[in-house]
Scaffold this active site. Structure first.
Site, PDB file in Angstrom:
ATOM      1  N   SER A 192       7.252   7.493  -1.540  1.00  0.00           N
ATOM      2  CA  SER A 192       6.994   8.143  -2.822  1.00  0.00           C
ATOM      3  C   SER A 192       6.054   9.313  -2.594  1.00  0.00           C
ATOM      4  O   SER A 192       5.306   9.344  -1.605  1.00  0.00           O
ATOM      5  CB  SER A 192       6.358   7.153  -3.806  1.00  0.00           C
ATOM      6  OG  SER A 192       5.864   7.806  -4.961  1.00  0.00           O
ATOM      7  N   TYR A 205      -0.477   0.698  -5.760  1.00  0.00           N
ATOM      8  CA  TYR A 205       0.809   1.335  -5.464  1.00  0.00           C
ATOM      9  C   TYR A 205       0.630   2.468  -4.456  1.00  0.00           C
ATOM     10  O   TYR A 205       1.377   2.561  -3.471  1.00  0.00           O
ATOM     11  CB  TYR A 205       1.440   1.865  -6.751  1.00  0.00           C
ATOM     12  CG  TYR A 205       2.824   2.435  -6.561  1.00  0.00           C
ATOM     13  CD1 TYR A 205       3.942   1.599  -6.516  1.00  0.00           C
ATOM     14  CD2 TYR A 205       3.022   3.808  -6.415  1.00  0.00           C
ATOM     15  CE1 TYR A 205       5.213   2.119  -6.333  1.00  0.00           C
ATOM     16  CE2 TYR A 205       4.288   4.335  -6.230  1.00  0.00           C
ATOM     17  CZ  TYR A 205       5.379   3.484  -6.196  1.00  0.00           C
ATOM     18  OH  TYR A 205       6.644   4.008  -6.008  1.00  0.00           O
TER      19      TYR A 205
END
Length: 336
Positions: A192, A205
């Site tokens: 990501s 995350y």
């Protein structure tokens, strides 16, 4: 070779790598064929994993789909089988019946919790026994807790790290030995943009994605050091993708048109192009390359100032509030 000569050679190679990279902007590299190759995709039951499966199905790869949700995984498999049926050539010859067995869709599904290494190793052994050696490993499975650090239970933090980062260790350890033996294979890490730079409220995350990227890059260097050029590595770093994972995330409304959530189909098509041309890394959209570069050269206070201007400093707060409200509603319904 003395150090002066070696320095000249290294300088030439660096310049040449820039030339080759620039040429790829103008001349699109030829995509390799994955027809008949065995492709393992984790988190294949939904989101990007499902779209990756369908793209590889269109290219006639043999699919090995892993997901913790058996039903959604089977749904993906059925979609892939439908694609196979549409791709099946219609020869119209009298011996076409004899050819049918060769044209049957090749899709295998396995229920696997990639956060548990025992589950990964057991499932990998089943794959080797029932399908054979694999050619492509797509480490795609991912989760997000959607909680502020101090509100997030330790168990959720651990699960985020295990699924988004630790699972890459287990799947790679399971399948890499045969790739090394054959000097053939391709490992894809779906990370990501939040593994390249951060924002507030998603500490677990971001840490998990930073870890996945660090693992990927270190493994890439290890393969190069071992002269295993037949094993390719591709790192996929998309901006926020409109899969519902970060639903509610918002930046300043005046800036929103410049940083819209990516359509999942677009994200996967860009990633597939990178995979099939053996591109080491793909950031989507391309502006993410510039953002990553700016992070390395700008003072931290300057970055904070830019975040506030764009509205990226608290962009996750609406998402976190929405998750919290949803959790509270579920708890009230169940009487917790």
């Amino acid at each position: 070779m003395n150090i002066a000569t070696e320095l000249f050679v290294v300088t030439f190679k660096i310049i040449w790598s820039f030339v080759l990279a620039g040429a790829k902007w103008f001349i699109r590299p030829r995509e390799k064929s994955v027809e008949g190759q065995v492709c393992v995709i984790t988190g294949a039951g939904s989101g990007l994993g499902r779209l990756f499966a369908l793209e590889f199905a269109r290219r006639r790869a043999t699919l090995v789909l892993w997901d913790i949700n058996r039903q959604s995984n089977e749904e993906t498999a059925e979609m892939a089988r439908e694609i196979y049926r549409q791709l099946k050539p219609s020869t119209g010859s009298s011996d076409s019946v004899q050819e049918l067995p060769l044209l049957q869709p090749k899709v295998y599904t396995y229920m696997c919790d990639v956060s548990k290494r025992e589950s990964v190793y057991l499932t990998a052994e089943k794959v080797r026994s029932e399908v054979g050696d694999i050619d492509l490993l797509i480490n795609n499975a991912g989760v997000v807790s959607g909680r502020h650090l101090l509100d997030c239970p330790d168990e959720l933090i651990e699960r985020t790290m295990m699924v988004n980062c630790h699972a890459h260790f287990w799947t790679t350890k399971a399948f890499l030995p045969k790739m090394l033996e054959l000097n053939h294979g391709h490992i894809v890490t779906v990370a990501s943009s939040l593994g390249l730079f951060t924002t507030a409220g998603v500490e677990d995350y971001c840490a998990s994605k930073f870890g996945a990227i660090g693992f990927h890059e270190s493994l890439s260097h290890e393969l190069k050091a071992a002269d295993k050029d037949g094993i390719k590595m591709t790192l996929v770093c998309p901006f926020l993708v409109d899969t519902g994972m970060f639903e509610g995330c918002k930046i300043r409304k005046e800036m929103a048109p410049f940083f819209p959530p990516l359509k999942p189909e677009y994200c996967v098509k860009q990633a597939m192009r990178a995979i099939l041309t053996d591109q080491p890394m793909i950031c989507t959209p391309r502006v993410m390359y510039m953002v990553t570069f700016m992070k390395t050269v700008l003072p931290f206070d300057a970055i904070v100032c830019m975040y506030k201007f764009i509205g990226a400093d608290k962009c996750m707060y609406p998402f976190l509030a929405q998750r919290k409200e949803s959790t509270n509603n579920n708890e009230s319904k169940t009487g917790i």
